[in-house]
Design an enzyme around this catalytic site. Structure first.
Site, short mmCIF file in Angstrom:
data_model
loop_
_atom_site.label_atom_id
_atom_site.label_comp_id
_atom_site.label_asym_id
_atom_site.label_seq_id
_atom_site.Cartn_x
_atom_site.Cartn_y
_atom_site.Cartn_z
NE ARG A 100 -3.20 0.77 -0.66
CZ ARG A 100 -3.65 0.94 -1.89
NH1 ARG A 100 -3.38 2.05 -2.56
NH2 ARG A 100 -4.35 -0.01 -2.48
CE LYS A 135 0.14 29.00 -3.87
NZ LYS A 135 -0.84 29.66 -4.75
CE LYS A 167 4.99 34.66 -1.49
NZ LYS A 167 4.67 34.29 -2.88
CD GLU A 197 3.93 37.69 -5.06
OE1 GLU A 197 3.88 36.45 -4.99
OE2 GLU A 197 3.49 38.44 -4.15
CG ASP A 218 0.74 36.99 -8.09
OD1 ASP A 218 0.58 35.83 -8.50
OD2 ASP A 218 0.22 37.42 -7.04
#
Length: 281
Positions: A100, A135, A167, A197, A218
């Site tokens: 599994r 992510k 960012k 960004e 972005d």
């Protein structure tokens, strides 16, 4: 033992620990040890990925099998109905214990590789790279990033410090774009690139004035990207990101764009179907 498989063993052990094999030692001890042949059955079209992880699961459980034959299938497009028979037998107790976990890892990697390949196919005519993001699933980043590469994509960065990413939260907390750039430049890592960004044409103009080489546009519309690439200086790279998918990518295949990044490569890949079956011999 292959070095790549050996490097996976500590992580494999942490996943085997989730099955708590010592909780019922009677069950573990009484599992039959007769030899079985393993057959990997492909039940939907896919790009196969993660076979080293499968090999590492059984190796960590004590198998001495040679899994190198799987290298010829790694990264290949395989159709529904394809079967891969393992040339050597394996004791049933090892096979059933690892089945599994091994299958989960191969299915997850193959799902991401297959999904990535569909995006890469759309963008390759323009020479635009498809990138992943950070992510990723905690604990599975290495597997997921690897699967993106098998599918023909590229890794944006493997962690926070591979490439400095300026960012919004950096700009708002470190004195704007200029202050954030200085913070990262002061880290003293000679070969680290800095990506900024960008959310507007005005921000892009500021970045260019500060000598930024790499920008991520972005949530720019295709129209805004066309406006942005008119400002592109020699040596700059333009990455577009934000809400991209198979339906919208064709609108973003714009000359001057170097890469498209999509978090959905790793968090929204549709599941492929495969199984691992045993045959007693």
């Amino acid at each position: 033992m292959d070095m790549s498989i050996k490097s996976l063993l500590p992580q494999i052990q942490s996943w085997l620990d989730e099955d708590d094999l010592t909780r019922n030692f009677h069950y573990t001890r009484m599992l039959p040890k007769h030899p079985v042949k393993l057959v990997l059955r492909i039940k939907s079209p896919l790009v196969l990925a993660g076979t080293d992880y499968l090999a590492a699961v059984f190796t960590q459980l004590g198998s001495h099998n040679d899994f190198s034959f799987l290298e010829t299938f790694e990264g290949r497009e395989l159709g529904d109905g394809t079967t891969i028979e393992f040339p050597e037998t394996m004791p049933f107790n090892l096979a059933v214990t690892g089945e599994r976990l091994a299958l989960n890892l191969v299915q997850h990697a193959s799902s991401i590789a297959t999904w990535t390949s569909k995006h890469v196919e759309l963008a390759k005519s323009k020479g635009i790279k498809i990138l992943d993001t950070r992510k990723t699933t905690p604990g599975l980043r290495s597997l997921e990033k690897y699967a993106v590469r098998v599918g023909g994509g590229f890794n944006h960065r493997l962690g926070q410090t591979d490439t400095w990413m300026v960012k919004d939260n950096h700009k708002s907390s470190l004195g704007g774009m200029k202050g954030a750039l200085k913070f990262f430049e002061d880290q003293g890592v000679f070969y680290n690139n800095i990506v900024v960004e960008i959310h507007s044409i005005d921000e892009l103009k500021e970045a260019i004035s500060l000598g930024v080489q790499h920008v991520m546009l972005d949530n720019f519309s295709p129209e805004k990207i066309k406006e942005a690439v008119e400002l592109k200086k020699p040596g700059m790279t333009f990455e577009a990101s934000g809400g991209l998918n198979l339906n919208t990518i064709p609108q973003y295949l714009i000359t001057g764009v170097d890469a498209l990044s999509l978090g959905s490569l790793t968090y929204s890949a549709p599941r492929v179907d495969l199984s691992l079956k045993f045959r007693s011999v």
